[in-house]
Design an enzyme around this catalytic site. Structure first.
Site, PDB file in Angstrom:
ATOM      1  N   SER A 141       0.678  -1.406  -0.145  1.00 52.85           N
ATOM      2  CA  SER A 141      -0.006  -0.065  -0.064  1.00 52.85           C
ATOM      3  C   SER A 141       0.800   1.313  -0.056  1.00 52.85           C
ATOM      4  O   SER A 141       1.965   1.201   0.595  1.00 52.85           O
ATOM      5  CB  SER A 141      -1.038  -0.084   1.354  1.00 52.85           C
ATOM      6  OG  SER A 141      -1.501   1.288   1.348  1.00 52.85           O
ATOM      7  N   TYR A 176      -2.575  -1.214  10.283  1.00 54.65           N
ATOM      8  CA  TYR A 176      -2.549  -1.555   8.787  1.00 54.65           C
ATOM      9  C   TYR A 176      -1.154  -1.291   8.276  1.00 54.65           C
ATOM     10  O   TYR A 176      -0.587  -2.017   7.486  1.00 54.65           O
ATOM     11  CB  TYR A 176      -3.678  -0.945   8.341  1.00 54.65           C
ATOM     12  CG  TYR A 176      -3.769  -0.797   6.743  1.00 54.65           C
ATOM     13  CD1 TYR A 176      -4.315  -2.217   6.046  1.00 54.65           C
ATOM     14  CD2 TYR A 176      -3.286  -0.024   5.798  1.00 54.65           C
ATOM     15  CE1 TYR A 176      -4.848  -2.093   4.849  1.00 54.65           C
ATOM     16  CE2 TYR A 176      -3.437  -0.028   4.520  1.00 54.65           C
ATOM     17  CZ  TYR A 176      -4.242  -1.193   4.089  1.00 54.65           C
ATOM     18  OH  TYR A 176      -4.187  -1.327   2.524  1.00 54.65           O
TER      19      TYR A 176
END
Length: 290
Positions: free
Chosen positions: A181, A194
């Site tokens: 990400s 995350y």
């Protein structure tokens, strides 16, 4: 907390966002997942697993792979309605689909997935590790122990388990592509756990590439920016942040799943034959130097 069949500690779904990871069928604004160009047989005869393949980036990637000739197994947690839509779309492309429901944070589940694929099609050429979860929190003290362990279990432990299960079946020319990400590179104040898992995924990608490239197996990653998928409106973002989701990118909008899937295709097929240990960045123009 319960124990899995492997006797390792296993964290059940948290109650943080009970609607996650979310059903694409319930979204008013549907993500764009349909392939945008004709296929050219770049994955003809290949067999692929796409985790998180029921919706979002996973669905776009699975259907694009089917258009390029691959037989595709899609794995998802529990969204069988979305999974059926993806499977039907794969079959409409003239290919074959396998649907698999289960929690990939459990090693036994990963073993069963790979076994079903190999039993059905006799081979495995491509592994797309895309499944993940996120839980926004204002501060680090808001992150519970259960949530922290669960996020790592889903986002990075599952990748280890799947690669371990797949490894005996991957031959020279096979490809693994992991989903990291943009948050790994630029950080995210509200997605601490995350973002940490995405950093782990990037390091895992680079290290696994070094480990497997001698056997002709390429390992790469894709680091999407803000992409419109069920993950965000079903709890992955605070409701008050959804209106401006993706508007802070240079392009000025969130991306669509079918704008990310071609990056996975490039790394999975022979077009990317000189790429290993690398990360592609479909992120709306953010410069991350990674």
């Amino acid at each position: 907390m319960t124990a899995s069949k492997t006797d390792a500690a296993f964290i059940e779904e948290t109650a943080e966002e009970p609607r996650m990871p979310g059903h694409e069928t319930e979204l008013d604004r549907k993500p764009k997942w349909q392939p945008r160009y004709p296929g050219s047989g770049r994955l003809e005869g290949k067999v692929a697993i796409v985790t998180g393949g029921d919706s979002g980036i996973g669905r776009a990637t699975a259907v694009l792979f089917a258009r390029e000739g691959a037989k595709v197994a899609i794995a998802y947690l529990e969204e069988s309605d979305d999974g059926k839509i993806t499977a039907d779309a794969i079959e409409k492309e003239g290919s074959e689909a396998l649907t698999f429901e289960g929690d990939l944070g459990d090693k036994d589940t990963c073993d069963r997935l790979v076994k079903q694929v190999v039993d059905k099609w006799g081979r495995l050429d491509i592994l797309i590790n895309n499944a993940g979860e996120q839980h926004p929190d204002e501060g680090i003290t808001d992150i519970t122990q259960q949530q922290l362990q669960r996020t790592f279990q889903t986002n990075i432990f599952s990748m280890f388990y799947l690669v371990q299960a797949a490894r005996p079946h991957l031959k020279s020319g096979a490809a693994i592509v992991n989903c990291t990400s943009v948050t790994m590179y630029k950080g995210s104040a509200k997605l601490l756990d995350y973002s940490a898992t995405k950093g782990a995924i990037t390091a895992f990608t680079r290290s696994l590439s070094e480990n497997l490239i001698k056997d002709g197996i390429r390992v790469n990653a894709v680091a999407p920016g803000p992409i419109w998928t069920p993950l965000n409106p079903f709890g992955g973002q605070k409701p008050e942040d959804l209106e401006d989701f993706g508007k802070d990118t240079p392009i000025g909008r969130p991306g669509e799943p079918n704008e990310v899937a071609p990056a996975f295709l490039f790394l999975a097929c022979e077009d990317g034959s000189y790429m290993s240990g690398q990360v592609l960045h479909p992120n709306g123009g953010m410069i991350v130097n990674g």
